[in-house]
Design an enzyme around this catalytic site. Sequence first.
Site, PDB file in Angstrom:
ATOM      1  N   TYR A  47       3.022  20.315  16.292  1.00 25.55           N
ATOM      2  CA  TYR A  47       3.077  19.509  17.524  1.00 25.55           C
ATOM      3  C   TYR A  47       4.475  18.949  17.764  1.00 25.55           C
ATOM      4  O   TYR A  47       5.164  18.548  16.827  1.00 25.55           O
ATOM      5  CB  TYR A  47       2.100  18.336  17.423  1.00 25.55           C
ATOM      6  CG  TYR A  47       0.651  18.723  17.532  1.00 25.55           C
ATOM      7  CD1 TYR A  47       0.165  19.400  18.649  1.00 25.55           C
ATOM      8  CD2 TYR A  47      -0.245  18.394  16.514  1.00 25.55           C
ATOM      9  CE1 TYR A  47      -1.179  19.740  18.754  1.00 25.55           C
ATOM     10  CE2 TYR A  47      -1.590  18.722  16.605  1.00 25.55           C
ATOM     11  CZ  TYR A  47      -2.048  19.404  17.724  1.00 25.55           C
ATOM     12  OH  TYR A  47      -3.381  19.732  17.822  1.00 25.55           O
ATOM     13  N   LYS A  91     -13.866  -1.515  -7.183  1.00 24.75           N
ATOM     14  CA  LYS A  91     -14.047  -1.770  -5.745  1.00 24.75           C
ATOM     15  C   LYS A  91     -13.609  -0.546  -4.931  1.00 24.75           C
ATOM     16  O   LYS A  91     -12.914   0.337  -5.464  1.00 24.75           O
ATOM     17  CB  LYS A  91     -13.235  -2.996  -5.353  1.00 24.75           C
ATOM     18  CG  LYS A  91     -11.742  -2.825  -5.617  1.00 24.75           C
ATOM     19  CD  LYS A  91     -11.026  -4.158  -5.704  1.00 24.75           C
ATOM     20  CE  LYS A  91      -9.518  -3.938  -5.800  1.00 24.75           C
ATOM     21  NZ  LYS A  91      -8.812  -5.169  -6.192  1.00 24.75           N
ATOM     22  N   MET A  94      -4.524  16.932  12.316  1.00 23.06           N
ATOM     23  CA  MET A  94      -5.783  16.339  11.865  1.00 23.06           C
ATOM     24  C   MET A  94      -6.399  17.103  10.695  1.00 23.06           C
ATOM     25  O   MET A  94      -6.843  16.522   9.707  1.00 23.06           O
ATOM     26  CB  MET A  94      -6.785  16.275  13.026  1.00 23.06           C
ATOM     27  CG  MET A  94      -8.074  15.560  12.662  1.00 23.06           C
ATOM     28  SD  MET A  94      -9.287  15.620  13.987  1.00 23.06           S
ATOM     29  CE  MET A  94      -8.531  14.567  15.215  1.00 23.06           C
ATOM     30  N   ARG A 125      -4.293 -16.041  -0.632  1.00 21.86           N
ATOM     31  CA  ARG A 125      -5.288 -15.102  -0.137  1.00 21.86           C
ATOM     32  C   ARG A 125      -6.651 -15.745  -0.396  1.00 21.86           C
ATOM     33  O   ARG A 125      -7.098 -16.557   0.374  1.00 21.86           O
ATOM     34  CB  ARG A 125      -5.107 -13.735  -0.821  1.00 21.86           C
ATOM     35  CG  ARG A 125      -5.911 -12.639  -0.182  1.00 21.86           C
ATOM     36  CD  ARG A 125      -5.592 -11.265  -0.755  1.00 21.86           C
ATOM     37  NE  ARG A 125      -5.966 -11.117  -2.159  1.00 21.86           N
ATOM     38  CZ  ARG A 125      -6.023  -9.932  -2.793  1.00 21.86           C
ATOM     39  NH1 ARG A 125      -5.723  -8.809  -2.161  1.00 21.86           N
ATOM     40  NH2 ARG A 125      -6.373  -9.864  -4.059  1.00 21.86           N
TER      41      ARG A 125
HETATM   42  C1  LIG Z   1      -8.005  -5.119  -7.188  1.00 25.68           C
HETATM   43  C2  LIG Z   1      -7.927  -6.286  -8.093  1.00 25.68           C
HETATM   44  C3  LIG Z   1      -7.654  -6.112  -9.452  1.00 25.68           C
HETATM   45  C4  LIG Z   1      -7.171  -4.794 -10.026  1.00 25.68           C
HETATM   46  O1  LIG Z   1      -5.824  -4.647  -9.685  1.00 25.68           O
HETATM   47  P1  LIG Z   1      -4.900  -3.412 -10.141  1.00 25.68           P
HETATM   48  O2  LIG Z   1      -3.565  -3.759  -9.659  1.00 25.68           O
HETATM   49  O3  LIG Z   1      -5.470  -2.217  -9.456  1.00 25.68           O
HETATM   50  O4  LIG Z   1      -5.019  -3.306 -11.614  1.00 25.68           O
HETATM   51  C5  LIG Z   1      -7.728  -7.218 -10.274  1.00 25.68           C
HETATM   52  N1  LIG Z   1      -8.029  -8.440  -9.770  1.00 25.68           N
HETATM   53  C6  LIG Z   1      -8.282  -8.654  -8.457  1.00 25.68           C
HETATM   54  C7  LIG Z   1      -8.573 -10.016  -7.965  1.00 25.68           C
HETATM   55  C8  LIG Z   1      -8.228  -7.584  -7.574  1.00 25.68           C
HETATM   56  O5  LIG Z   1      -8.443  -7.795  -6.268  1.00 25.68           O
END
Ligand SMILES: *Cc1c(COP(=O)(O)O)cnc(C)c1O
Length: 377
Positions: A260, A48, A319, A142
């Site tokens: 800055y 992802k 930046m 979640r």
């Molecule tokens: C992102 C995610 C993972 C991978 O998690 P890591 O801690 O990066 O290994 C696995 N399962 C779900 C549901 C996730 O959102």
Amino acid sequence: MTTSASAIDHASLSAATTRLSVDLTALAENWRKMRDLSGSARCGAAVKANGYGTGADRVAPRLAREGCRDFFVADANEGAGLRPLLPDARIYVLNGVFEGSFAQTLAHDLIPIINSPEQAAFWLENAGTRDYALHIDTGMNRLGLTPEQAAAHSQGSAPSPCLVMSHFACADDPAHPLNARQIKLFDGIRSCFPGIEASLANSGGIFLGAAVHHDLTRPGIALYGGEPVSGVANRLRTVVTAETRVLVIREAKAGETVSYGGAHSCTRDSRIAVCGIGYADGFHRSASGSGVPLRSAVPQGACGAINGVRIPVIGKITMDLTMFDVTDLPDGAINPGDWIELLGPTIPLEEAADAAGTISYELLTSLGRRYARSYLG
Ligand SMILES: *Cc1c(COP(=O)(O)O)cnc(C)c1O
């Protein structure tokens, strides 16, 4: 004047003031390590957020070549982008499905991970018997059905999911009591889904042992060289190296200030390397050497490294530009055009993340668009 594509690539590479290399051989080695640790479970991959910022279009096919067949993306658009590169893989969509993403999900043969009773009703009404996975929330609050909702789902008329899964809240902390609670809840609810594949472990979870590997593991950060268990030196290979180019070396007199807000006062005559990277590249302003709130909690800001020697950021990160104190380097040890490492073999992801008050995941996923990217292996 016409210019060939490779000439443009070469020209943009040589003009870049930030560069990023992603070591696909190291990535593959990390995946094989997670696969071996997963025992008899299949080992998938979380790709992802553009493969945690590293480039999903390069990372995912490389993992497929290693034998990975289960990929996790956040939304249907990410899945659609990867489908042509992963014709044979199962691509699971962590955010599930909703009316607007339904066409994309079907068109690219994605497996939605159903996250609520509403998503379940929508999918079952519209997708018939197509594959779906079911997320059961065991302690994150979640995404996912509650165990009670999942039990009700299993007793209804819905076709069975192809996978049931849950997600750890504290897998990076093996001693945390929530782990045992989540394992118990998940194992309990699995009895409602006999014969259905199950998945619980992310990277940290894989280290919790065989009892949580089930049928499929879902490592993410470990593949990219991050530390899966907090504070435990990881034996994973470094995948990402980020560097910035020295534009100018300048001298400042004792008593003068840098950047800055006059954030840094030179306590001695200083030599300063001005480099072409800044917060627009994901080199977070919170990692400034001084002048930001985090510095009262964590005295030290970020460091760069040249030839394995650390050099501290001084003053505020701006930046597009950052200043490093190179006074302690021998004369001639650093020159305009040299590259300074920000992340890589000398500076681990976690160290750089700590300096910015964040975690490796956020650091990787905020690497900006200006980097000249290259892939090794
Ligand atoms: C992102 C995610 C993972 C991978 O998690 P890591 O801690 O990066 O290994 C696995 N399962 C779900 C549901 C996730 O959102």
